[in-house]
Design a protein around this motif. Structure first.
Motif, PDB file in Angstrom:
ATOM      1  N   SER A 286       0.818  -1.205   0.000  1.00 27.54           N
ATOM      2  CA  SER A 286       0.000   0.000   0.000  1.00 27.54           C
ATOM      3  C   SER A 286       0.857   1.263   0.000  1.00 27.54           C
ATOM      4  O   SER A 286       0.575   2.221  -0.735  1.00 27.54           O
ATOM      5  N   GLU A 289       2.382   1.723  -3.485  1.00 24.67           N
ATOM      6  CA  GLU A 289       1.400   2.136  -4.485  1.00 24.67           C
ATOM      7  C   GLU A 289       0.946   3.573  -4.275  1.00 24.67           C
ATOM      8  O   GLU A 289       0.657   4.285  -5.247  1.00 24.67           O
ATOM      9  N   ARG A 290       0.899   3.996  -3.026  1.00 23.88           N
ATOM     10  CA  ARG A 290       0.438   5.360  -2.728  1.00 23.88           C
ATOM     11  C   ARG A 290       1.589   6.360  -2.648  1.00 23.88           C
ATOM     12  O   ARG A 290       1.374   7.545  -2.419  1.00 23.88           O
ATOM     13  N   HIS A 298       1.379   4.017   9.735  1.00 21.87           N
ATOM     14  CA  HIS A 298       0.727   3.376   8.595  1.00 21.87           C
ATOM     15  C   HIS A 298       0.613   1.873   8.821  1.00 21.87           C
ATOM     16  O   HIS A 298      -0.445   1.268   8.554  1.00 21.87           O
TER      17      HIS A 298
END
Length: 328
Positions: A286, A289-290, A298
């Protein structure tokens, strides 16, 4: 060694010991990659059960385990994994190690001492994993299955020896609490592998009666990243091949499962618990990808999100059948 000799040897020692006390339902343990710190504290705040690798406590420079004087793990219900996959990777990349079977960096004695002193709810025996990237052919799988049974025997010898020494000065309950009996592990890749591993496990376990009762919990190893539906080595096929063959009253712990299988697993009353580090892998993916940093905050948020879904999947739902066909 005969049962008669065992009976004589175990005089004054705790008898019919169980290796784990189980609650009802399917328990999901969050894998914690550290020996403490903010992720462990987050798991504590959220009330999650946890699984921690023995490798988290190993100091390679000093060649010894170090359990922190203060850690949030002490407030958690956590189980101790023997770090078999990490040990096998280390052995493959660096060659013979100083500890168990030349594969682990630590000895039986060091591991049993950690397991008995760290406060874990239970600990898994050292084992030899059989993931395809580690065991590349059937001969290697067979070797690791036999090696896992041998490591169970080695662990039990150390535990029994230490309990025997303690029994001179302590009552049976104190002895069994100070040095704990391990959770045995079965290994393999195909259905037949696991059935053979179970037979070897039970053969070893039988030699230690009446010191040991039937194993309450048995670990099922090498299921991380396992295909669920393959008819020969898929998780459902393996479980179907084991059903009805476990000792009376015994249940399984599944190491490293996929969250999507929990709806089926919750209907099987002979599966006690599972663990997964999938949440941490998901956090890395994640973040990439972000295009954000994979911070502790996180990772903590991702842990909570994954565990909430997993616990929902593992909890009984209205209309659940008592049993589900694994092959379905």
């Amino acid at each position: 060694m005969t049962n008669e000799n065992h009976d004589a040897r175990f005089t004054g020692m705790p008898l019919f010991q169980t290796n784990c006390h189980l609650a009802d339902g399917l328990l999901v343990r969050a894998g914690i990659p550290h020996r403490g710190g903010k992720l462990a504290f987050h798991a504590f705040e959220e009330g999650y059960a946890a699984m921690v690798s023995a490798n988290a406590f190993w100091n390679p420079a000093r060649q010894q385990f170090h359990f922190p004087d203060a850690t949030d793990l002490m407030e958690l219900d956590f189980a101790l994994d023997s770090a078999g996959f990490t040990a096998m990777q280390l052995w493959k990349t660096r060659g013979k190690q100083a500890g168990i079977a030349g594969v682990y960096p630590w000895s039986y004695q060091q591991y049993v001492e950690l397991a008995s002193s760290c406060g874990a709810s239970w600990y898994a025996q050292p084992d030899m994993c059989c993931e395809p990237e580690i065991a590349t052919d059937q001969d290697q799988v067979d070797y690791r299955i036999r090696g896992t049974a041998t490591m169970l025997e080695g662990t039990l010898r150390v535990v029994c020896d230490w309990q025997e020494r303690l029994a001179w000065d302590c009552d049976s309950r104190t002895v069994s609490n100070l040095v704990r009996v391990p959770v045995p592990v079965i290994q393999g890749y195909s259905v037949d592998d696991y059935r053979r591993s179970l037979d070897l496990l039970l053969s070893v376990w039988e030699r230690w009666r009446p010191w040991l009762a039937e194993p309450t919990l048995i670990g099922l190893g090498s299921v991380c990243r396992r295909n669920l539906h393959d008819p020969r080595h898929g998780l459902y096929a393996v479980l179907g091949g084991l059903e009805g063959h476990l000792p009376a009253g015994a249940k399984l712990h599944l190491f490293g499962i996929k969250g999507q299988c929990l709806e089926k697993l919750r209907a099987l009353d002979w599966i006690a618990s599972v663990d997964s580090m999938a949440w941490d892998f998901g956090a890395r993916v994640s973040a990439r990808e972000r295009a954000i940093s994979n911070t502790i905050a996180h990772r903590s948020t991702t842990m909570s999100r994954w565990m909430e879904r997993a616990q929902t999947r593992a909890s009984p739902a209205p209309g659940d059948q008592r049993r589900l066909l694994l092959a379905a």
